[in-house]
Write a protein that holds these residues in place. Structure first.
Motif, short mmCIF file in Angstrom:
data_model
loop_
_atom_site.label_atom_id
_atom_site.label_comp_id
_atom_site.label_asym_id
_atom_site.label_seq_id
_atom_site.Cartn_x
_atom_site.Cartn_y
_atom_site.Cartn_z
N UNK A 75 61.89 59.33 39.48
CA UNK A 75 63.28 58.88 39.60
C UNK A 75 64.19 60.07 39.91
N UNK A 76 64.03 61.16 39.17
CA UNK A 76 64.85 62.35 39.39
C UNK A 76 64.70 62.89 40.81
N UNK A 77 63.48 62.77 41.36
CA UNK A 77 63.21 63.32 42.70
C UNK A 77 63.43 62.30 43.83
N UNK A 78 63.65 61.04 43.47
CA UNK A 78 63.79 60.01 44.50
C UNK A 78 62.48 59.75 45.21
N UNK A 79 61.38 59.90 44.50
CA UNK A 79 60.04 59.71 45.07
C UNK A 79 59.56 58.29 44.80
N UNK A 80 58.48 57.94 45.49
CA UNK A 80 57.79 56.69 45.19
C UNK A 80 56.96 56.87 43.93
N UNK A 81 56.31 55.80 43.50
CA UNK A 81 55.47 55.84 42.28
C UNK A 81 54.41 56.92 42.40
N UNK A 82 54.34 57.80 41.39
CA UNK A 82 53.42 58.92 41.41
C UNK A 82 52.04 58.55 40.88
N UNK A 83 51.03 59.20 41.48
CA UNK A 83 49.69 59.25 40.92
C UNK A 83 49.22 60.69 41.15
N UNK A 84 48.17 61.09 40.44
CA UNK A 84 47.67 62.44 40.64
C UNK A 84 46.86 62.52 41.92
N UNK A 85 47.05 63.61 42.68
CA UNK A 85 46.31 63.82 43.91
C UNK A 85 44.84 64.09 43.63
N UNK A 86 43.99 63.62 44.48
CA UNK A 86 42.54 63.78 44.32
C UNK A 86 42.13 65.23 44.62
#
Length: 166
Positions: A75-86
């Motif tokens: 939310x703070x970054x205005x990003x989409x839903x996060x997941x951890x990168x593979x």
């Protein structure tokens, strides 16, 4: 071919960024790092390699003792839903393996595929510690030095205040 520790130190030297490196046993968690590097002066960091639902890649560097709520961060970054990168994507884009994630890995991202987010506490720190591309050492630079290093590759430094309300 990913950059080496020598490449990293040469870049820091070329930019006039003072640095000290402390070798230690490889560490994979904040707890292991604390045990191995508690004597190293400065703020210790942890790094999150993230991918959002739009496919954007993020590297968030935060104080090691911070609890990070990914929903709050996105939310703070205005990003989409996060997941951890593979791990394979991490190696492809930043040239490091899990456990060795570091803001210094942006040396391996000349195409600026990764958006860099820096915890306000880290940005303001007098001294910070991060892995020099491998998790068997910690390199100390100033918060200003880290921002200058990242900017030297054309990356924006997105300062994020994790204490800010959403």
């Amino acid at each position: 071919m990913p950059a080496t520790r020598a490449d990293l130190f040469a870049r820091l030297d070329a930019l006039g960024i003072a640095h000290e490196t402390y070798d230690h046993a490889p560490v994979f968690t904040v707890e292991e790092a604390e045990a191995e590097t508690g004597h190293v002066p400065g703020l210790h960091v942890k790094n999150l390699f993230l991918k959002d639902k739009r496919g954007d890649l993020w590297l968030a560097t935060v104080a090691a003792d911070r609890r990070v709520d990914l929903k709050h961060l996105q939310t703070l970054l205005g990003a989409g839903r996060f997941s951890f990168g593979k791990p394979d994507l991490l190696m492809e884009v930043l040239g490091v393996t899990p456990g060795s994630v570091t803001p210094f890995a942006l040396i391996n991202d000349p195409d600026r595929r990764v958006v860099f987010a820096l915890d306000r506490l880290v940005a303001e720190a007098e001294r910070i510690n991060a892995h020099p591309l491998f998790n068997d050492a910690s390199t100390v630079v100033t918060g200003e030095g880290l921002k200058r290093f990242v900017a030297s590759f054309g990356h924006d430094v997105r300062i994020v205040d994790l204490d800010a309300p959403t």
